[in-house]
Design an enzyme around this catalytic site. Structure first.
Site, short mmCIF file in Angstrom:
data_model
loop_
_atom_site.label_atom_id
_atom_site.label_comp_id
_atom_site.label_asym_id
_atom_site.label_seq_id
_atom_site.Cartn_x
_atom_site.Cartn_y
_atom_site.Cartn_z
N GLY A 81 9.02 -2.90 -2.04
CA GLY A 81 10.38 -2.76 -2.00
C GLY A 81 10.56 -1.34 -2.00
N GLU A 113 11.35 -0.93 1.73
CA GLU A 113 12.40 -1.47 1.89
C GLU A 113 13.65 -0.67 1.71
OE1 GLU A 113 11.12 -5.45 0.27
OE2 GLU A 113 11.56 -6.22 2.03
N GLU A 156 3.28 -7.01 0.31
CA GLU A 156 3.36 -8.20 -0.30
C GLU A 156 2.41 -9.31 -0.05
OE1 GLU A 156 5.69 -6.26 1.20
OE2 GLU A 156 7.31 -5.72 -0.08
N ALA A 195 8.42 -3.10 -5.72
CA ALA A 195 9.24 -3.91 -7.08
C ALA A 195 8.29 -3.82 -8.03
CB ALA A 195 9.94 -5.21 -6.52
N1 COA Z 1 5.07 -2.65 -10.30
C1 COA Z 1 4.71 -2.21 -11.73
N2 COA Z 1 3.93 -1.39 -12.10
C2 COA Z 1 3.43 -0.39 -11.06
C3 COA Z 1 3.76 -0.47 -9.70
C4 COA Z 1 4.48 -1.60 -9.45
N3 COA Z 1 4.68 -1.90 -8.06
N4 COA Z 1 2.78 0.20 -9.07
C5 COA Z 1 2.48 1.16 -9.81
N5 COA Z 1 2.52 0.82 -11.25
C6 COA Z 1 2.04 1.13 -12.38
C7 COA Z 1 0.54 0.91 -12.61
O1 COA Z 1 0.52 -0.41 -12.93
C8 COA Z 1 0.08 1.79 -13.52
O2 COA Z 1 0.41 1.61 -14.71
P1 COA Z 1 -0.42 1.70 -16.15
O3 COA Z 1 -0.65 3.38 -15.90
O4 COA Z 1 0.17 1.39 -17.30
O5 COA Z 1 -1.84 1.35 -15.85
C9 COA Z 1 1.01 3.27 -13.13
O6 COA Z 1 2.08 2.76 -12.25
C10 COA Z 1 0.27 4.07 -12.11
O7 COA Z 1 -0.26 3.40 -11.07
P2 COA Z 1 -1.78 3.52 -10.42
O8 COA Z 1 -2.07 2.35 -9.55
O9 COA Z 1 -2.53 3.84 -11.47
O10 COA Z 1 -1.39 4.78 -9.68
P3 COA Z 1 -2.57 5.38 -8.37
O11 COA Z 1 -1.83 6.50 -7.84
O12 COA Z 1 -3.85 5.06 -8.50
O13 COA Z 1 -1.83 4.50 -7.08
C11 COA Z 1 -0.24 3.12 -5.72
C12 COA Z 1 -0.69 4.39 -6.75
C13 COA Z 1 1.07 3.07 -5.45
C14 COA Z 1 -1.23 3.05 -4.54
C15 COA Z 1 -0.53 1.82 -6.71
O14 COA Z 1 -0.19 1.88 -7.80
C16 COA Z 1 -0.04 0.48 -6.17
O15 COA Z 1 -0.76 0.01 -5.10
N6 COA Z 1 0.77 -0.14 -6.60
C17 COA Z 1 1.30 -1.46 -6.19
C18 COA Z 1 1.76 -1.49 -4.59
C19 COA Z 1 2.40 -2.73 -4.38
O16 COA Z 1 1.72 -3.58 -4.24
N7 COA Z 1 4.00 -2.71 -4.16
C20 COA Z 1 4.28 -3.80 -3.56
C21 COA Z 1 4.91 -4.68 -4.89
S1 COA Z 1 6.01 -5.93 -4.11
#
Ligand code: COA
Length: 259
Positions: free
Chosen positions: A120, A123, A143, A77
């Site tokens: 999400g 999910e 989460e 999400a």
């Molecule tokens: N919500 C909002 N923005 C998100 C996001 C999320 N769940 N996941 C990634 N983004 C955004 C980042 O903030 C970043 O934005 P920016 O370029 O403006 O800084 C962009 O997407 C790229 O993400 P980044 O983390 O730099 O990419 P990465 O390839 O290094 O890592 C992930 C990818 C998926 C491992 C990492 O983004 C991550 O851990 N995301 C969150 C996962 C999470 O906790 N999800 C559960 C949510 S309930």
């Protein structure tokens, strides 16, 4: 229903909210989550767009492929939106109701997962009937690390899919399931190279499309039934909808006859 979905070219259209690419084919719809700047994170606009896809598929049942743009399925999400949500939004079940609606779509659904399917995003994949993965797929529910729980289905779907032990490893201990683990545990049907993922998804759907559409639909309904209702209701209604008596009575009503 034809078995030619993959062979019928259709141009992908951007969804109204701009968060999806939607390709409508004769017997299936291919939806690509498309928020490249946020790793396809599921925000309110995407929720609305996915509800619109559901409405289309409820109106005209077809198979569904869900996939993600750019080597990520969905990174969860949208955390910026989650940050601002309070109790009332949680009680609205914004994602859980969407994923339930997807799970209840009339025809089978398949998530083609390349890269991260987290929170999400995972999910959403769990809510589909089948999953395919590329070697880089990673499923996880981080989460609790954000101070919340996986409230859009992981807490119970993952247990149904993998059993309580593995589900708790994912939900409580932060275990991430890479593609091979996901395959070994039965979460994904196959692991195929990323460049073949969609083609393989279409092949699986071709197989399903050769089945009787009503049989497929009723099989899904019955397979997902947790109790007598609403399946018995739907089955009874399906029989009644085909009856001459129903047609005669409704014709009479529409002709202005009132008893
Ligand atoms: N919500 C909002 N923005 C998100 C996001 C999320 N769940 N996941 C990634 N983004 C955004 C980042 O903030 C970043 O934005 P920016 O370029 O403006 O800084 C962009 O997407 C790229 O993400 P980044 O983390 O730099 O990419 P990465 O390839 O290094 O890592 C992930 C990818 C998926 C491992 C990492 O983004 C991550 O851990 N995301 C969150 C996962 C999470 O906790 N999800 C559960 C949510 S309930």
């Amino acid at each position: 229903m034809t078995a030619t979905g993959a062979a019928v070219p259709g141009a992908a259209q951007a969804s109204p909210g701009g968060t999806l690419l939607v390709e409508e084919l004769t017997d299936r719809v291919v939806v690509t989550l498309h928020r490249p700047t946020a790793r396809n994170a599921i925000n309110a606009a995407m929720v609305r767009d996915l509800h619109q896809v559901c409405a289309t598929l409820e109106e005209r049942p077809r198979l569904l492929i869900l996939t993600g743009h750019g080597g990520t399925f969905a990174a969860g999400a949208d955390i910026a939106e989650l940050r601002e949500r309070g109790r009332d939004q949680a009680l609205q079940g914004i994602n859980s109701r969407l994923f339930d609606r997807i799970a209840r779509l009339p025809m089978p659904t398949l998530a083609a997962v390349d890269g991260y399917a987290l929170g999400g995003g995972a999910e959403l994949a769990y809510a589909c009937d089948l999953r395919l993965a590329s070697p880089s797929a990673v499923f996880g529910n981080p989460e609790p690390g954000l101070g919340i729980l996986a409230a859009a289905g992981a807490c119970w779907r993952l247990r149904e899919l993998l059993g309580a032990s593995v589900a708790k490893q994912v939900l409580l201990a932060g275990r991430r399931l890479a593609a091979d683990d996901a395959f070994r545990l039965g979460l994904v049907a196959e692991v195929v190279p990323a460049e073949q993922l969609l083609a393989r998804a279409h092949t699986l759907l071709d197989r399903m499309a050769r089945s009787g559409p009503l049989a497929l639909r009723l099989t899904k309904l019955v397979a997902d039934a947790s109790g007598a209702h609403p399946v018995t209701d739907d089955l009874a209604q399906a029989i009644l909808f085909e009856s001459d008596d129903k047609r005669a009575r409704m014709d009479a009503f529409l002709a202005g006859e009132r008893s």
